[in-house]
Design a protein around this motif. Structure first.
Motif, PDB file in Angstrom:
ATOM      1  N   THR A 138       0.842  -1.191   0.000  1.00 55.04           N
ATOM      2  CA  THR A 138       0.000   0.000   0.000  1.00 55.04           C
ATOM      3  C   THR A 138       0.880   1.244   0.000  1.00 55.04           C
ATOM      4  OG1 THR A 138      -0.144  -0.041   2.400  1.00 55.04           O
ATOM      5  CG2 THR A 138      -1.915  -1.110   1.195  1.00 55.04           C
ATOM      6  N   THR A 139       0.357   2.309  -0.565  1.00 51.94           N
ATOM      7  CA  THR A 139       1.069   3.571  -0.616  1.00 51.94           C
ATOM      8  C   THR A 139       0.076   4.715  -0.459  1.00 51.94           C
ATOM      9  OG1 THR A 139       2.568   4.966  -1.911  1.00 51.94           O
ATOM     10  CG2 THR A 139       0.994   3.655  -3.137  1.00 51.94           C
ATOM     11  N   THR A 140       0.520   5.818   0.055  1.00 54.66           N
ATOM     12  CA  THR A 140      -0.352   6.980   0.216  1.00 54.66           C
ATOM     13  C   THR A 140      -0.306   7.894  -0.997  1.00 54.66           C
ATOM     14  OG1 THR A 140       1.416   8.156   1.370  1.00 54.66           O
ATOM     15  CG2 THR A 140      -0.187   6.974   2.731  1.00 54.66           C
ATOM     16  N   SER A 141       0.584   7.601  -1.921  1.00 58.89           N
ATOM     17  CA  SER A 141       0.661   8.396  -3.155  1.00 58.89           C
ATOM     18  C   SER A 141       0.464   7.454  -4.336  1.00 58.89           C
ATOM     19  CB  SER A 141       2.015   9.100  -3.239  1.00 58.89           C
ATOM     20  OG  SER A 141       3.054   8.156  -3.311  1.00 58.89           O
ATOM     21  N   SER A 142       0.627   7.953  -5.530  1.00 59.47           N
ATOM     22  CA  SER A 142       0.430   7.126  -6.719  1.00 59.47           C
ATOM     23  C   SER A 142       1.704   6.400  -7.159  1.00 59.47           C
ATOM     24  CB  SER A 142      -0.103   7.988  -7.862  1.00 59.47           C
ATOM     25  OG  SER A 142       0.839   9.009  -8.163  1.00 59.47           O
ATOM     26  N   PHE A 143       2.756   6.483  -6.356  1.00 56.27           N
ATOM     27  CA  PHE A 143       4.006   5.825  -6.708  1.00 56.27           C
ATOM     28  C   PHE A 143       4.705   5.350  -5.437  1.00 56.27           C
ATOM     29  CE2 PHE A 143       4.805  10.295  -6.084  1.00 56.27           C
ATOM     30  CZ  PHE A 143       5.956  10.323  -5.326  1.00 56.27           C
ATOM     31  N   TYR A 144       5.681   4.482  -5.615  1.00 56.71           N
ATOM     32  CA  TYR A 144       6.492   4.002  -4.499  1.00 56.71           C
ATOM     33  C   TYR A 144       7.754   4.847  -4.427  1.00 56.71           C
ATOM     34  CZ  TYR A 144       3.321   0.113  -4.914  1.00 56.71           C
ATOM     35  OH  TYR A 144       2.195  -0.648  -4.981  1.00 56.71           O
ATOM     36  N   ASN A 145       8.216   5.118  -3.208  1.00 56.93           N
ATOM     37  CA  ASN A 145       9.434   5.911  -3.041  1.00 56.93           C
ATOM     38  C   ASN A 145      10.351   5.226  -2.034  1.00 56.93           C
ATOM     39  OD1 ASN A 145       8.481   6.562  -0.433  1.00 56.93           O
ATOM     40  ND2 ASN A 145       7.360   8.303  -1.224  1.00 56.93           N
ATOM     41  N   ASN A 146      11.405   5.903  -1.614  1.00 54.37           N
ATOM     42  CA  ASN A 146      12.383   5.284  -0.717  1.00 54.37           C
ATOM     43  C   ASN A 146      11.828   5.029   0.687  1.00 54.37           C
ATOM     44  OD1 ASN A 146      12.302   7.954   0.030  1.00 54.37           O
ATOM     45  ND2 ASN A 146      14.508   8.214   0.176  1.00 54.37           N
ATOM     46  N   LEU A 147      10.641   5.547   0.999  1.00 52.12           N
ATOM     47  CA  LEU A 147      10.001   5.274   2.289  1.00 52.12           C
ATOM     48  C   LEU A 147       9.079   4.052   2.227  1.00 52.12           C
ATOM     49  CD1 LEU A 147       9.083   8.930   3.342  1.00 52.12           C
ATOM     50  CD2 LEU A 147      11.075   7.570   4.037  1.00 52.12           C
ATOM     51  N   SER A 148       8.767   3.580   1.023  1.00 56.65           N
ATOM     52  CA  SER A 148       7.881   2.429   0.857  1.00 56.65           C
ATOM     53  C   SER A 148       8.615   1.144   1.239  1.00 56.65           C
ATOM     54  CB  SER A 148       7.414   2.317  -0.594  1.00 56.65           C
ATOM     55  OG  SER A 148       6.745   3.483  -1.006  1.00 56.65           O
ATOM     56  N   PRO A 149       7.983   0.271   2.033  1.00 51.97           N
ATOM     57  CA  PRO A 149       8.636  -0.985   2.387  1.00 51.97           C
ATOM     58  C   PRO A 149       8.741  -1.911   1.175  1.00 51.97           C
ATOM     59  CG  PRO A 149       6.407  -0.948   3.242  1.00 51.97           C
ATOM     60  CD  PRO A 149       6.671   0.407   2.655  1.00 51.97           C
ATOM     61  N   LYS A 150       9.850  -2.588   1.060  1.00 52.38           N
ATOM     62  CA  LYS A 150      10.078  -3.524  -0.047  1.00 52.38           C
ATOM     63  C   LYS A 150       9.606  -4.903   0.395  1.00 52.38           C
ATOM     64  CE  LYS A 150      13.748  -0.798  -2.026  1.00 52.38           C
ATOM     65  NZ  LYS A 150      15.123  -0.740  -2.480  1.00 52.38           N
ATOM     66  N   ASN A 151       8.284  -5.038   0.509  1.00 53.77           N
ATOM     67  CA  ASN A 151       7.662  -6.248   1.049  1.00 53.77           C
ATOM     68  C   ASN A 151       7.893  -7.498   0.221  1.00 53.77           C
ATOM     69  OD1 ASN A 151       6.475  -4.969   3.265  1.00 53.77           O
ATOM     70  ND2 ASN A 151       4.709  -4.352   2.055  1.00 53.77           N
ATOM     71  N   SER A 174       8.225  -7.386  -8.297  1.00 49.08           N
ATOM     72  CA  SER A 174       9.103  -6.247  -8.073  1.00 49.08           C
ATOM     73  C   SER A 174       9.269  -6.153  -6.570  1.00 49.08           C
ATOM     74  CB  SER A 174       8.505  -4.950  -8.644  1.00 49.08           C
ATOM     75  OG  SER A 174       7.479  -4.465  -7.799  1.00 49.08           O
ATOM     76  N   SER A 175       9.935  -5.139  -6.101  1.00 50.82           N
ATOM     77  CA  SER A 175      10.099  -4.959  -4.655  1.00 50.82           C
ATOM     78  C   SER A 175       8.772  -4.645  -3.973  1.00 50.82           C
ATOM     79  CB  SER A 175      11.083  -3.824  -4.376  1.00 50.82           C
ATOM     80  OG  SER A 175      12.343  -4.132  -4.912  1.00 50.82           O
ATOM     81  N   TYR A 176       7.799  -4.152  -4.730  1.00 47.53           N
ATOM     82  CA  TYR A 176       6.548  -3.656  -4.156  1.00 47.53           C
ATOM     83  C   TYR A 176       5.304  -4.433  -4.572  1.00 47.53           C
ATOM     84  CZ  TYR A 176       9.878   0.124  -3.728  1.00 47.53           C
ATOM     85  OH  TYR A 176      11.008   0.840  -3.459  1.00 47.53           O
ATOM     86  N   ILE A 177       5.404  -5.233  -5.639  1.00 45.63           N
ATOM     87  CA  ILE A 177       4.255  -5.950  -6.188  1.00 45.63           C
ATOM     88  C   ILE A 177       4.674  -7.369  -6.550  1.00 45.63           C
ATOM     89  CG2 ILE A 177       2.615  -6.058  -8.109  1.00 45.63           C
ATOM     90  CD1 ILE A 177       2.828  -3.014  -8.305  1.00 45.63           C
ATOM     91  N   SER A 178       3.767  -8.309  -6.342  1.00 41.62           N
ATOM     92  CA  SER A 178       3.990  -9.680  -6.761  1.00 41.62           C
ATOM     93  C   SER A 178       2.691 -10.217  -7.341  1.00 41.62           C
ATOM     94  CB  SER A 178       4.427 -10.523  -5.565  1.00 41.62           C
ATOM     95  OG  SER A 178       4.577 -11.855  -5.950  1.00 41.62           O
ATOM     96  N   SER A 179       2.755 -10.864  -8.494  1.00 43.54           N
ATOM     97  CA  SER A 179       1.557 -11.350  -9.161  1.00 43.54           C
ATOM     98  C   SER A 179       1.847 -12.677  -9.845  1.00 43.54           C
ATOM     99  CB  SER A 179       1.115 -10.320 -10.199  1.00 43.54           C
ATOM    100  OG  SER A 179       0.018 -10.790 -10.922  1.00 43.54           O
ATOM    101  N   VAL A 180       0.861 -13.558  -9.832  1.00 47.09           N
ATOM    102  CA  VAL A 180       1.019 -14.854 -10.503  1.00 47.09           C
ATOM    103  C   VAL A 180      -0.301 -15.260 -11.141  1.00 47.09           C
ATOM    104  CG1 VAL A 180       0.490 -16.235  -8.454  1.00 47.09           C
ATOM    105  CG2 VAL A 180       1.900 -17.211 -10.259  1.00 47.09           C
TER     106      VAL A 180
END
Length: 75
Positions: free
Chosen positions: A4-17, A33-39
């Protein structure tokens, strides 16, 4: 799965879940990616196992989405 993010993009504060190891059976495609996973899985019994690099991934900073007929088991 998506961080989840509070803006429309991921930045250096976004956790790399979603940095980690993936094992997928009968997959039609894996996108990560560091922020999204899909299968995309084949019909029938398929599995998707993700082991994160982070020691803990907070359940409050990502969400799961699914479409079609499926069941989900988290262990």
């Amino acid at each position: 799965m998506e961080t989840t993010t509070t803006s429309s993009f991921y930045n250096n504060l976004s956790p790399k879940n979603f940095e980690g190891t993936y094992v997928v059976s009968q997959s039609m495609g894996l996108v990560t990616s560091s922020y999204i996973s899909s299968v995309v899985v084949q019909p029938g019994i398929s599995s998707f196992k993700f082991t994160p690099n982070l020691s803990t991934v907070s359940g409050s900073n990502y969400y799961l989405r699914g479409t079609g007929m499926y069941s989900l088991v988290i262990s």
